[in-house]
Design a protein around this motif. Sequence first.
Motif, PDB file in Angstrom:
ATOM      1  N   LEU A   6     -71.062  71.794 -15.462  1.00  0.00           N
ATOM      2  CA  LEU A   6     -71.066  70.522 -16.180  1.00  0.00           C
ATOM      3  C   LEU A   6     -72.058  70.635 -17.337  1.00  0.00           C
ATOM      4  O   LEU A   6     -73.246  70.905 -17.119  1.00  0.00           O
ATOM      5  N   SER A   8     -73.304  68.281 -20.443  1.00  0.00           N
ATOM      6  CA  SER A   8     -73.181  66.923 -20.975  1.00  0.00           C
ATOM      7  C   SER A   8     -74.552  66.382 -21.360  1.00  0.00           C
ATOM      8  O   SER A   8     -75.576  66.930 -20.958  1.00  0.00           O
ATOM      9  N   PRO A   9     -74.571  65.275 -22.094  1.00  0.00           N
ATOM     10  CA  PRO A   9     -75.847  64.645 -22.448  1.00  0.00           C
ATOM     11  C   PRO A   9     -76.427  63.782 -21.317  1.00  0.00           C
ATOM     12  O   PRO A   9     -77.504  63.226 -21.470  1.00  0.00           O
ATOM     13  N   SER A  10     -75.732  63.699 -20.201  1.00  0.00           N
ATOM     14  CA  SER A  10     -76.199  62.865 -19.087  1.00  0.00           C
ATOM     15  C   SER A  10     -77.496  63.392 -18.488  1.00  0.00           C
ATOM     16  O   SER A  10     -77.689  64.613 -18.374  1.00  0.00           O
ATOM     17  N   VAL A  11     -78.364  62.481 -18.093  1.00  0.00           N
ATOM     18  CA  VAL A  11     -79.596  62.845 -17.402  1.00  0.00           C
ATOM     19  C   VAL A  11     -79.229  63.608 -16.138  1.00  0.00           C
ATOM     20  O   VAL A  11     -78.289  63.237 -15.427  1.00  0.00           O
ATOM     21  N   ILE A  12     -79.955  64.680 -15.875  1.00  0.00           N
ATOM     22  CA  ILE A  12     -79.678  65.503 -14.699  1.00  0.00           C
ATOM     23  C   ILE A  12     -80.393  64.920 -13.492  1.00  0.00           C
ATOM     24  O   ILE A  12     -81.619  64.792 -13.484  1.00  0.00           O
ATOM     25  N   THR A  13     -79.613  64.585 -12.513  1.00  0.00           N
ATOM     26  CA  THR A  13     -80.131  64.173 -11.212  1.00  0.00           C
ATOM     27  C   THR A  13     -79.526  65.147 -10.216  1.00  0.00           C
ATOM     28  O   THR A  13     -78.326  65.050  -9.920  1.00  0.00           O
ATOM     29  N   GLN A  51     -69.339  73.738 -26.242  1.00  0.00           N
ATOM     30  CA  GLN A  51     -69.038  73.482 -24.836  1.00  0.00           C
ATOM     31  C   GLN A  51     -67.897  74.315 -24.248  1.00  0.00           C
ATOM     32  O   GLN A  51     -68.085  74.929 -23.196  1.00  0.00           O
ATOM     33  N   GLN A  77     -75.505  72.594 -14.054  1.00  0.00           N
ATOM     34  CA  GLN A  77     -75.469  71.452 -14.966  1.00  0.00           C
ATOM     35  C   GLN A  77     -76.476  71.715 -16.073  1.00  0.00           C
ATOM     36  O   GLN A  77     -77.651  71.974 -15.798  1.00  0.00           O
ATOM     37  N   ARG A  79     -77.884  70.159 -19.792  1.00  0.00           N
ATOM     38  CA  ARG A  79     -77.916  68.953 -20.616  1.00  0.00           C
ATOM     39  C   ARG A  79     -77.853  69.322 -22.094  1.00  0.00           C
ATOM     40  O   ARG A  79     -78.372  70.347 -22.521  1.00  0.00           O
ATOM     41  N   GLU A  87     -88.233  65.938 -18.404  1.00  0.00           N
ATOM     42  CA  GLU A  87     -86.877  65.795 -17.877  1.00  0.00           C
ATOM     43  C   GLU A  87     -86.200  67.153 -17.778  1.00  0.00           C
ATOM     44  O   GLU A  87     -86.558  68.100 -18.468  1.00  0.00           O
TER      45      GLU A  87
END
Length: 127
Positions: A6, A8-13, A51, A77, A79, A87
């Motif tokens: 994955l 993506s610009p989503s925060v990694i959790t 990507q 993942q 970011r 982060e």
Amino acid sequence: MHIEILISPSVITPPASSVDAGVGALATFTGTVRGSENDQPISALVYEAYQPMAETVMHRLLTELAATHPCHFVFVQHRTGTVPVGEAAIHIAVQAKHRAPAFALLAAFMDRLKQDVPIWKTDTLPA
């Protein structure tokens, strides 16, 4: 080996990892943005990726590495965009029957990722 990637610009959790009965090792790595780059204070790094190619190259690298470091599952993942200090920029989870191949695949993948995958730190934001 099952591979999930994955970008993506989503925060990694980091997700909770469930393992099957054949897995004896779960090795994880989370790379976070530190507060300095080239000995200068920063507030964030900016990542860009090509990507489709990045995903293809990651999948190829993981498949190649699995030939010598057999593992059951790998989740990556990474970011993109602005990632503030503290982060996560990347998270990897590797499941294997034993710890040695899990650690070896994880370490080898990180080394190759920085060399071969089209993801770049394009900028640093001053602190």
